[in-house]
Design a protein around this motif. Structure first.
Motif, short mmCIF file in Angstrom:
data_model
loop_
_atom_site.label_atom_id
_atom_site.label_comp_id
_atom_site.label_asym_id
_atom_site.label_seq_id
_atom_site.Cartn_x
_atom_site.Cartn_y
_atom_site.Cartn_z
N ALA A 172 0.84 -1.21 0.00
CA ALA A 172 0.00 0.00 0.00
C ALA A 172 0.86 1.25 0.00
CB ALA A 172 -0.93 -0.01 1.21
N GLY A 173 1.90 1.27 0.85
CA GLY A 173 2.78 2.43 0.93
C GLY A 173 3.53 2.68 -0.37
N ILE A 196 8.72 13.64 8.55
CA ILE A 196 9.51 13.23 7.39
C ILE A 196 9.30 14.19 6.23
CG2 ILE A 196 9.70 11.42 5.62
CD1 ILE A 196 9.07 9.40 7.88
N ASN A 197 8.05 14.59 6.02
CA ASN A 197 7.74 15.55 4.96
C ASN A 197 8.40 16.90 5.24
OD1 ASN A 197 6.27 16.10 2.49
ND2 ASN A 197 4.93 17.41 3.71
N THR A 200 8.64 5.98 2.48
CA THR A 200 9.75 5.95 3.44
C THR A 200 9.33 5.24 4.71
OG1 THR A 200 10.56 8.06 2.55
CG2 THR A 200 11.41 7.37 4.69
N MET A 201 8.12 5.50 5.18
CA MET A 201 7.63 4.83 6.39
C MET A 201 7.49 3.32 6.18
SD MET A 201 6.87 6.95 9.02
CE MET A 201 5.47 6.24 9.89
N SER A 202 7.26 2.90 4.95
CA SER A 202 7.08 1.47 4.69
C SER A 202 8.37 0.68 4.89
CB SER A 202 6.55 1.24 3.26
OG SER A 202 7.54 1.52 2.29
N PHE A 203 9.53 1.36 4.96
CA PHE A 203 10.77 0.65 5.28
C PHE A 203 10.64 -0.04 6.64
CE2 PHE A 203 13.45 3.91 2.70
CZ PHE A 203 12.95 3.37 1.53
N ILE A 234 13.13 4.65 11.62
CA ILE A 234 12.06 3.94 10.92
C ILE A 234 12.38 2.45 10.82
CG2 ILE A 234 10.90 3.68 8.69
CD1 ILE A 234 11.26 6.74 8.35
N LEU A 235 13.62 2.12 10.52
CA LEU A 235 14.01 0.71 10.36
C LEU A 235 13.87 -0.10 11.64
CD1 LEU A 235 17.16 1.08 8.06
CD2 LEU A 235 14.89 0.25 7.41
N LEU A 236 13.84 0.57 12.78
CA LEU A 236 13.66 -0.14 14.05
C LEU A 236 12.23 -0.64 14.24
CD1 LEU A 236 15.78 2.09 16.46
CD2 LEU A 236 16.15 -0.34 15.96
#
Length: 394
Positions: free
Chosen positions: A133-134, A223-224, A234-237, A292-294
């Motif tokens: 979706a992201g 982030i924006n 980016t959040m989907s990472f 985010i990766l965490l």
């Protein structure tokens, strides 16, 4: 089932803050993340009981998703001059959607033999759905600040509703239950959960959900503001790492046990917010991405492990009520408090101006401090019962 369910959620939940900012509703972004928790408080307990006692779970899921499709589809046509109507229609959608989080888990647990080994593999498709979706709405369509993600969520919800009627039959397990207030409130499930480990666990799940709401509502906005393109992508990472850790959860859970696994999850929450705070005011990209990766550790080690822990604590006929109670506590009370608190912080510290980077440091340090307190509390007070001890207590 989990793929489509979280595709719906991932389509609009990450982008709605930037969409509201674009149409002049930045001061009420927190209300878009409050209505979900309100829905979690209103419905899962009752609907969990309906699935447990009266109606097949797959049919309840189907009806809720079809009704939710109409509500969120209507919201996509409301402009920025009518913020109250926009929030109301989102509320109707989430009243239908949030109960499905617990009910889908109930259906899955009913049809698998080994929850510790099999549920993470099944649930991982929810994370994949969120990622897809992201990627679609943000990287491909670049629609973070438009109504298109909301319309995509409406179509996906209708597809999910129709699909649910094809799921394996999951009959009500307690057809002959009474209609007393005790039954309606699910107090029998709570009686089975009346142990010290559960009380400590549920309090920590409640408290960690407060900073979780801050992350969901304002990380895409931050982030924006930091100048990173395609915020939802980016959040989907984070969901990508969630998928990786989900595959290893059965082994990790056996090796670490519930307590250590959840402790590592709480620790990841602290580090994530410290990274976000450290990235201000210059918007240091590597620190934002690291935070985010965490998400894989933050979510899997706390929330998925928590669902498995709850499933261990109750008998089969109370699964729906128990999972509904967990959704109510963390997706209801916790996220509601977090949405309102983070909205107050955003409007107070940044004056609803996301581009003012300096105040973001304190904005992220406060949830970091709260996550640290939860970590210490769980470390000192949670002691999981051994099987022999649990049998003696029973």
């Amino acid at each position: 089932m989990f793929f489509i369910q979280f595709f719906i959620f991932g389509s609009w939940y990450v982008t709605v803050g930037n969409y509201m900012d674009a149409i002049g509703l930045s001061e009420v972004i927190h209300w878009a993340y409050t209505i979900g928790p309100l829905s979690a408080l209103i419905s899962p307990f009752l609907l969990g009981r309906l699935a447990d006692r009266y109606f097949p779970t797959e049919k309840v899921l189907g009806v809720l998703n079809i009704l939710g499709s109409f509500a969120i589809g209507a919201a996509s046509f409301v402009d920025g001059s009518n913020g109250g109507l926009f929030i109301f229609l989102l509320l109707l959608h989430t009243i239908c959607f949030f109960p499905t989080l617990g009910l889908a888990s109930t259906l899955a647990f009913h049809h698998i033999d080994s929850p510790e080994k099999q549920f993470p593999i099944v649930r991982v498709f929810g994370s994949i759905g969120w990622i897809v979706a992201g990627v679609l709405v943000s990287a491909v369509l670049q629609a973070d600040e438009t109504a298109l993600p909301i319309r995509i969520a409406s179509v996906a919800s209708m597809v999910m509703g129709i699909y649910c009627f094809t799921l394996p039959h999951t009959p009500p397990r307690a057809k002959h239950g009474g209609n007393t207030l005790r039954d309606i409130l699910g107090l029998d499930a709570l009686r089975q959960l009346n142990t010290r480990p559960f009380i400590v666990f549920i309090l920590c799940e409640l408290l960690i959900s407060i900073p979780l709401s801050t992350y969901y509502a304002y990380a895409p906005v931050y982030i924006n503001a930091a100048g990173i393109a395609s915020p939802a992508f980016t959040m989907s990472f984070g969901q990508m790492t969630e998928v990786i850790f989900m595959f290893f959860m059965p082994v990790i859970l056996i090796r670490l046990g519930v307590k250590k696994m959840i402790l590592f999850g709480f620790m990841a929450w602290v580090v994530r917010f410290v990274f976000f705070a450290g990235s201000t005011p210059d918007g240091i990209i590597w620190m934002i991405i690291a935070g985010i990766l965490l998400h894989g550790i933050c979510f899997d080690f706390v929330y998925i492990a928590g669902q498995i822990f709850i499933d261990r604590q109750v008998t089969a006929d109370m699964r729906g009520q128990a999972q509904g109670f967990l959704v109510m506590v963390r997706s209801g009370v916790g996220l509601l408090i977090g949405a309102q608190a983070s909205g107050w912080l955003f409007n107070t510290l940044l004056n609803a101006n996301a581009m003012d980077m300096e105040p973001w440091r304190l904005f992220w340090l406060l949830p970091a401090g709260m996550a640290l307190l939860v970590l210490l509390g769980f470390w000192f007070f949670f002691h999981e019962e051994k099987p022999a001890q649990k049998a003696t207590n029973a």
